[in-house]
Design a protein around this motif. Structure first.
Motif, PDB file in Angstrom:
ATOM      1  N   UNK A   1       0.839  -1.166   0.000  1.00 42.58           N
ATOM      2  CA  UNK A   1       0.000   0.000   0.000  1.00 42.58           C
ATOM      3  C   UNK A   1       0.888   1.234   0.000  1.00 42.58           C
ATOM      4  N   UNK A   2       0.606   2.148  -0.888  1.00 43.41           N
ATOM      5  CA  UNK A   2       1.357   3.394  -0.971  1.00 43.41           C
ATOM      6  C   UNK A   2       0.545   4.523  -0.356  1.00 43.41           C
ATOM      7  N   UNK A   3       1.225   5.390   0.365  1.00 38.37           N
ATOM      8  CA  UNK A   3       0.578   6.565   0.938  1.00 38.37           C
ATOM      9  C   UNK A   3       0.657   7.684  -0.090  1.00 38.37           C
ATOM     10  N   UNK A   4      -0.412   7.856  -0.849  1.00 38.57           N
ATOM     11  CA  UNK A   4      -0.464   8.949  -1.814  1.00 38.57           C
ATOM     12  C   UNK A   4      -0.815  10.226  -1.066  1.00 38.57           C
ATOM     13  N   UNK A   5      -0.620  11.349  -1.758  1.00 39.97           N
ATOM     14  CA  UNK A   5      -0.933  12.639  -1.149  1.00 39.97           C
ATOM     15  C   UNK A   5      -2.413  12.732  -0.782  1.00 39.97           C
ATOM     16  N   UNK A   6      -3.273  12.158  -1.640  1.00 38.77           N
ATOM     17  CA  UNK A   6      -4.709  12.208  -1.352  1.00 38.77           C
ATOM     18  C   UNK A   6      -5.048  11.401  -0.106  1.00 38.77           C
ATOM     19  N   UNK A   7      -4.437  10.208   0.018  1.00 32.69           N
ATOM     20  CA  UNK A   7      -4.711   9.357   1.185  1.00 32.69           C
ATOM     21  C   UNK A   7      -4.173   9.999   2.463  1.00 32.69           C
ATOM     22  N   UNK A   8      -3.014  10.672   2.375  1.00 33.13           N
ATOM     23  CA  UNK A   8      -2.451  11.341   3.539  1.00 33.13           C
ATOM     24  C   UNK A   8      -3.360  12.494   3.965  1.00 33.13           C
ATOM     25  N   UNK A   9      -3.876  13.262   3.007  1.00 35.21           N
ATOM     26  CA  UNK A   9      -4.792  14.359   3.332  1.00 35.21           C
ATOM     27  C   UNK A   9      -6.069  13.829   3.972  1.00 35.21           C
ATOM     28  N   UNK A  10      -6.568  12.727   3.433  1.00 33.52           N
ATOM     29  CA  UNK A  10      -7.780  12.121   4.007  1.00 33.52           C
ATOM     30  C   UNK A  10      -7.517  11.617   5.422  1.00 33.52           C
ATOM     31  N   UNK A  11      -6.323  11.019   5.619  1.00 37.36           N
ATOM     32  CA  UNK A  11      -5.933  10.553   6.953  1.00 37.36           C
ATOM     33  C   UNK A  11      -5.898  11.727   7.924  1.00 37.36           C
ATOM     34  N   UNK A  12      -5.293  12.841   7.525  1.00 38.20           N
ATOM     35  CA  UNK A  12      -5.209  14.010   8.396  1.00 38.20           C
ATOM     36  C   UNK A  12      -6.599  14.539   8.749  1.00 38.20           C
ATOM     37  N   UNK A  13      -7.505  14.585   7.734  1.00 38.52           N
ATOM     38  CA  UNK A  13      -8.854  15.090   7.972  1.00 38.52           C
ATOM     39  C   UNK A  13      -9.609  14.176   8.931  1.00 38.52           C
ATOM     40  N   UNK A  14      -9.536  12.863   8.707  1.00 48.34           N
ATOM     41  CA  UNK A  14     -10.243  11.920   9.578  1.00 48.34           C
ATOM     42  C   UNK A  14      -9.674  11.933  10.988  1.00 48.34           C
ATOM     43  N   UNK A  15      -8.362  12.088  11.083  1.00 51.30           N
ATOM     44  CA  UNK A  15      -7.707  12.135  12.399  1.00 51.30           C
ATOM     45  C   UNK A  15      -8.154  13.375  13.167  1.00 51.30           C
ATOM     46  N   UNK A  16      -8.233  14.503  12.466  1.00 51.77           N
ATOM     47  CA  UNK A  16      -8.645  15.741  13.140  1.00 51.77           C
ATOM     48  C   UNK A  16     -10.121  15.702  13.528  1.00 51.77           C
ATOM     49  N   UNK A  17     -10.927  14.879  12.822  1.00 46.54           N
ATOM     50  CA  UNK A  17     -12.340  14.720  13.172  1.00 46.54           C
ATOM     51  C   UNK A  17     -12.522  13.856  14.415  1.00 46.54           C
ATOM     52  N   UNK A  18     -11.470  13.176  14.823  1.00 48.48           N
ATOM     53  CA  UNK A  18     -11.538  12.389  16.052  1.00 48.48           C
ATOM     54  C   UNK A  18     -11.805  10.915  15.848  1.00 48.48           C
ATOM     55  N   UNK A  19     -11.729  10.411  14.609  1.00 50.41           N
ATOM     56  CA  UNK A  19     -11.951   8.992  14.369  1.00 50.41           C
ATOM     57  C   UNK A  19     -10.786   8.187  14.927  1.00 50.41           C
ATOM     58  N   UNK A  20     -11.067   6.954  15.324  1.00 52.29           N
ATOM     59  CA  UNK A  20     -10.014   6.087  15.838  1.00 52.29           C
ATOM     60  C   UNK A  20      -9.187   5.549  14.678  1.00 52.29           C
ATOM     61  N   UNK A  21      -8.042   4.991  14.985  1.00 58.38           N
ATOM     62  CA  UNK A  21      -7.165   4.445  13.955  1.00 58.38           C
ATOM     63  C   UNK A  21      -7.853   3.301  13.223  1.00 58.38           C
ATOM     64  N   UNK A  22      -8.630   2.493  13.915  1.00 57.78           N
ATOM     65  CA  UNK A  22      -9.360   1.390  13.284  1.00 57.78           C
ATOM     66  C   UNK A  22     -10.398   1.923  12.312  1.00 57.78           C
ATOM     67  N   UNK A  23     -11.114   2.964  12.708  1.00 56.46           N
ATOM     68  CA  UNK A  23     -12.140   3.543  11.836  1.00 56.46           C
ATOM     69  C   UNK A  23     -11.501   4.179  10.603  1.00 56.46           C
ATOM     70  N   UNK A  24     -10.367   4.822  10.796  1.00 57.11           N
ATOM     71  CA  UNK A  24      -9.669   5.441   9.662  1.00 57.11           C
ATOM     72  C   UNK A  24      -9.188   4.359   8.704  1.00 57.11           C
ATOM     73  N   UNK A  25      -8.644   3.265   9.250  1.00 54.83           N
ATOM     74  CA  UNK A  25      -8.162   2.171   8.407  1.00 54.83           C
ATOM     75  C   UNK A  25      -9.309   1.576   7.593  1.00 54.83           C
ATOM     76  N   UNK A  26     -10.481   1.445   8.196  1.00 53.15           N
ATOM     77  CA  UNK A  26     -11.636   0.888   7.481  1.00 53.15           C
ATOM     78  C   UNK A  26     -12.073   1.834   6.362  1.00 53.15           C
ATOM     79  N   UNK A  27     -12.044   3.134   6.598  1.00 49.96           N
ATOM     80  CA  UNK A  27     -12.476   4.090   5.578  1.00 49.96           C
ATOM     81  C   UNK A  27     -11.471   4.208   4.445  1.00 49.96           C
TER      82      UNK A  27
END
Length: 176
Positions: A1-27
């Motif tokens: 799995x590669x961390x593209x810029x889009x996936x990193x931005x989505x990760x940052x947004x989901x993290x700032x929304x307060x989702x757990x690491x498991x929920x972020x991984x599922x999304x």
């Protein structure tokens, strides 16, 4: 799995929304919870409140009394302790005993005058035999390092004195 810029931005947004690491991984899909945690760590994203409640539900910190102008004791043993009731828990309820604890007493160190220490024969490693005590004395990197060298028992590598230091009865170890 590669961390593209889009996936990193989505990760940052989901993290700032307060989702757990498991929920972020599922999304995100195709990524594990641990991969999300590792990426968050590498990106130095700000941490969040620990599990078990939000910041708003945590208890406020207890207020400390104002610092007194009295001089502080030099060491821990000299500090007087205030008597306070013992609190014991039994099951899910806490029972409060009305018994007060006494203030701690300061004990003085008194060296034992009748202790008999064995006279070390100061043997080097090459001088040791099956019947000599192999208790090391001193720092092995220094020139004055040696072994006890006193007569040892058949079943022990140490003399009687050092065997008492090396081997403790099971009851004493459990107590400690």
């Amino acid at each position: 799995m590669n961390w593209t810029d889009e996936r990193v931005e989505r990760l940052k947004r989901l993290w700032s929304e307060g989702l757990s690491a498991s929920q972020i991984a599922a999304q995100l899909g195709g990524v594990s919870r641990n991969a999300v945690i590792g990426k968050v760590h590498r990106l130095n994203l700000p941490g969040r409140a620990k599990a078990g409640g939000t910041v708003a539900t945590t208890r406020p910190a207890a207020k400390r009394p104002a610092a007194s102008t009295a001089p502080r004791p030099a060491n821990f043993q000299a500090r007087p302790t205030a008597a306070r009731p013992n609190v014991r828990t039994a099951g899910s309820t806490a029972l409060k005993d009305d018994m007060d604890t006494d203030t701690a007493r300061v004990l003085e160190y008194v060296p034992v005058s009748n202790a008999s220490l064995p006279t070390s024969l100061r043997l080097t490693l090459t001088e040791l035999t099956e019947r000599t005590c192999k208790w090391p004395v001193g720092d092995p990197l220094k020139d004055d390092f040696h072994f006890c060298g006193c007569e040892s028992h058949e079943s022990s590598p140490y003399c009687k004195f050092h065997a008492k230091m090396a081997y403790q009865p099971v009851s004493e170890r459990r107590r400690a």
